[in-house]
Write a protein that holds these residues in place. Structure first.
Motif, mmCIF file in Angstrom:
data_model
loop_
_atom_site.group_PDB
_atom_site.id
_atom_site.type_symbol
_atom_site.label_atom_id
_atom_site.label_comp_id
_atom_site.label_asym_id
_atom_site.label_seq_id
_atom_site.Cartn_x
_atom_site.Cartn_y
_atom_site.Cartn_z
ATOM 1 N N TYR A 164 32.012 33.506 51.183
ATOM 2 C CA TYR A 164 32.468 34.498 50.211
ATOM 3 C C TYR A 164 33.480 35.437 50.858
ATOM 4 N N LEU A 165 34.232 36.107 49.992
ATOM 5 C CA LEU A 165 35.111 37.192 50.410
ATOM 6 C C LEU A 165 34.988 38.304 49.386
ATOM 7 N N TYR A 166 34.667 39.509 49.841
ATOM 8 C CA TYR A 166 34.599 40.666 48.957
ATOM 9 C C TYR A 166 35.816 41.541 49.199
ATOM 10 N N ILE A 167 36.537 41.843 48.113
ATOM 11 C CA ILE A 167 37.727 42.686 48.186
ATOM 12 C C ILE A 167 37.524 43.858 47.240
ATOM 13 N N GLU A 168 37.635 45.057 47.772
ATOM 14 C CA GLU A 168 37.491 46.255 46.944
ATOM 15 C C GLU A 168 38.814 47.003 46.924
ATOM 16 N N GLY A 169 39.180 47.463 45.744
ATOM 17 C CA GLY A 169 40.441 48.169 45.635
ATOM 18 C C GLY A 169 40.480 49.055 44.403
ATOM 19 N N THR A 170 41.617 49.692 44.222
ATOM 20 C CA THR A 170 41.824 50.609 43.101
ATOM 21 C C THR A 170 42.691 49.951 42.055
ATOM 22 N N MET A 171 42.249 50.008 40.816
ATOM 23 C CA MET A 171 43.011 49.510 39.682
ATOM 24 C C MET A 171 43.019 50.616 38.633
ATOM 25 N N GLY A 172 44.154 51.291 38.509
ATOM 26 C CA GLY A 172 44.187 52.469 37.652
ATOM 27 C C GLY A 172 43.294 53.544 38.241
ATOM 28 N N ARG A 173 42.336 54.013 37.449
ATOM 29 C CA ARG A 173 41.381 55.018 37.921
ATOM 30 C C ARG A 173 40.080 54.405 38.395
ATOM 31 N N ASP A 174 39.974 53.089 38.335
ATOM 32 C CA ASP A 174 38.720 52.414 38.648
ATOM 33 C C ASP A 174 38.706 51.869 40.073
ATOM 34 N N THR A 175 37.520 51.871 40.665
ATOM 35 C CA THR A 175 37.263 51.127 41.888
ATOM 36 C C THR A 175 36.716 49.768 41.481
ATOM 37 N N VAL A 176 37.445 48.722 41.810
ATOM 38 C CA VAL A 176 37.108 47.374 41.372
ATOM 39 C C VAL A 176 36.758 46.529 42.591
ATOM 40 N N GLY A 177 35.632 45.818 42.514
ATOM 41 C CA GLY A 177 35.213 44.923 43.585
ATOM 42 C C GLY A 177 35.290 43.480 43.131
ATOM 43 N N LEU A 178 36.049 42.678 43.855
ATOM 44 C CA LEU A 178 36.190 41.259 43.557
ATOM 45 C C LEU A 178 35.327 40.465 44.526
ATOM 46 N N VAL A 179 34.394 39.681 43.996
ATOM 47 C CA VAL A 179 33.557 38.809 44.807
ATOM 48 C C VAL A 179 34.056 37.381 44.621
ATOM 49 N N LEU A 180 34.704 36.826 45.634
ATOM 50 C CA LEU A 180 35.195 35.459 45.603
ATOM 51 C C LEU A 180 34.161 34.587 46.301
ATOM 52 N N SER A 181 33.610 33.611 45.587
ATOM 53 C CA SER A 181 32.466 32.883 46.127
ATOM 54 C C SER A 181 32.636 31.381 46.004
ATOM 55 N N ALA A 182 32.214 30.669 47.054
ATOM 56 C CA ALA A 182 32.201 29.211 47.057
ATOM 57 C C ALA A 182 30.781 28.662 47.051
ATOM 58 N N ASP A 183 29.793 29.534 46.879
ATOM 59 C CA ASP A 183 28.398 29.116 46.914
ATOM 60 C C ASP A 183 27.610 29.955 45.909
ATOM 61 N N THR A 184 26.962 29.292 44.987
ATOM 62 C CA THR A 184 26.320 30.014 43.888
ATOM 63 C C THR A 184 25.166 30.890 44.362
ATOM 64 N N ARG A 185 24.394 30.443 45.368
ATOM 65 C CA ARG A 185 23.308 31.275 45.875
ATOM 66 C C ARG A 185 23.845 32.499 46.607
ATOM 67 N N MET A 186 24.945 32.304 47.333
ATOM 68 C CA MET A 186 25.550 33.427 48.037
ATOM 69 C C MET A 186 26.059 34.475 47.052
ATOM 70 N N SER A 187 26.544 34.040 45.898
ATOM 71 C CA SER A 187 27.021 34.978 44.876
ATOM 72 C C SER A 187 25.938 35.976 44.518
ATOM 73 N N GLU A 188 24.721 35.486 44.296
ATOM 74 C CA GLU A 188 23.636 36.385 43.903
ATOM 75 C C GLU A 188 23.274 37.346 45.025
ATOM 76 N N TRP A 189 23.211 36.858 46.250
ATOM 77 C CA TRP A 189 22.859 37.736 47.366
ATOM 78 C C TRP A 189 23.893 38.845 47.548
ATOM 79 N N VAL A 190 25.167 38.470 47.445
ATOM 80 C CA VAL A 190 26.229 39.457 47.639
ATOM 81 C C VAL A 190 26.214 40.493 46.519
ATOM 82 N N VAL A 191 26.092 40.038 45.286
ATOM 83 C CA VAL A 191 26.080 40.965 44.150
ATOM 84 C C VAL A 191 24.881 41.902 44.220
ATOM 85 N N ARG A 192 23.727 41.370 44.567
ATOM 86 C CA ARG A 192 22.531 42.205 44.685
ATOM 87 C C ARG A 192 22.746 43.321 45.708
ATOM 88 N N ASP A 193 23.307 42.968 46.863
ATOM 89 C CA ASP A 193 23.546 43.976 47.899
ATOM 90 C C ASP A 193 24.617 44.977 47.475
#
Length: 261
Positions: free
Chosen positions: A128-157
């Motif tokens: 996975y790769l997590y990228i956090e940045g600013t979009m307008g007034r929002d803080t947006v986090g992009l979770v790029l994932s190649a493994d479905t189980r890893m997606s859940e662990w990353v999002v939970r954390d």
């Protein structure tokens, strides 16, 4: 055959974001820390400079056709190929790349318009790769994932550690329950209609998805399908190689996209 979905925004307030598995975009140089020998001029696949250049052109053509300001990529070997790809696109993209130290040497990257999205934090991990940045007034986090189980662990954390970030999960996330983490599946409607990103056993499968934070208004999400991306005989995406035979296609997977505001 899939309906050709449009990636054009519904109005000027929306932001379009895509995820695209580019089907093993290697350069032609032997790597030092993993085995990419097949993707070299002397390797079994005879990956030459001409074939590499065509792959760059093909991939850039798909990105240009989508005409979206943020495009997450899976399957790029290194920063050099991301730089070549960004230069080949008509859009004025900035790029972000991180090495994942995978066995196949393939990474994630992000193409983005710097006046719209400003990344200020990137965390690579296992699949996975997590990228956090600013979009307008929002803080947006992009979770790029190649493994479905890893997606859940990353999002939970992330929900526990970065509660102020509005999340978008792009890629493999089939086993993640969106509602449990304050997300909705922006590609669910397309999947129910029988569309998908890859073909398996004669049917479309939504292997890559986009899950959007419920704090966003999702205007639409779908698969980006065009006739030129599909084999007219089989209806499947035209891969670069078919059973180790070079076919020069765009890739075995179709992109997915979402419009949010």
């Amino acid at each position: 055959m899939q309906r050709a979905a449009t990636s054009r925004p519904a109005d000027e307030r929306t932001v379009g974001i895509a995820f695209y598995d580019v089907d093993r975009l290697y350069d032609t140089l032997p790597a030092l820390f993993y085995d990419d020998e097949e993707y070299t001029p002397r390797g079994r696949l005879r990956w030459t400079a001409e074939r590499y250049a065509r792959k760059i052109r093909n991939t850039a053509a798909v990105i240009d056709s989508m005409a979206l300001p943020v495009v997450a990529l899976r399957g790029v070997e290194n920063e050099r190929v991301v730089r070549d790809l960004a230069a080949a696109c008509r859009g004025d993209y900035s790029y972000l790349h991180r090495t994942l130290n995978t066995l196949d040497g393939l990474d994630f990257a992000l193409l983005y318009y710097g006046d719209l999205f400003y990344p200020h934090y990137a965390e690579p991990g296992r699949h996975y790769l997590y990228i956090e940045g600013t979009m307008g007034r929002d803080t947006v986090g992009l979770v790029l994932s190649a493994d479905t189980r890893m997606s859940e662990w990353v999002v939970r954390d992330l929900r526990a550690e970065r509660p102020g970030a509005k999340l978008l999960v792009l890629g493999r996330s089939a086993s993640l329950e969106p509602a449990r983490y304050g997300l909705r599946d922006a590609t669910a409607r397309a999947a129910r209609a029988g569309r998908g990103t890859v073909r398996s056993r004669g049917r479309w499968v939504m292997r890559d998805r986009i899950l959007a934070d419920t704090a966003f208004t999702v205007v639409g999400g779908d698969v980006f399908a065009r006739r030129y991306l599909l084999d007219p005989r089989s209806g499947s995406p035209t891969a670069t190689y078919s059973r180790r035979v070079y076919t020069g296609g765009y890739g075995y997977s179709l992109p997915v996209f979402v419009h949010i505001r």
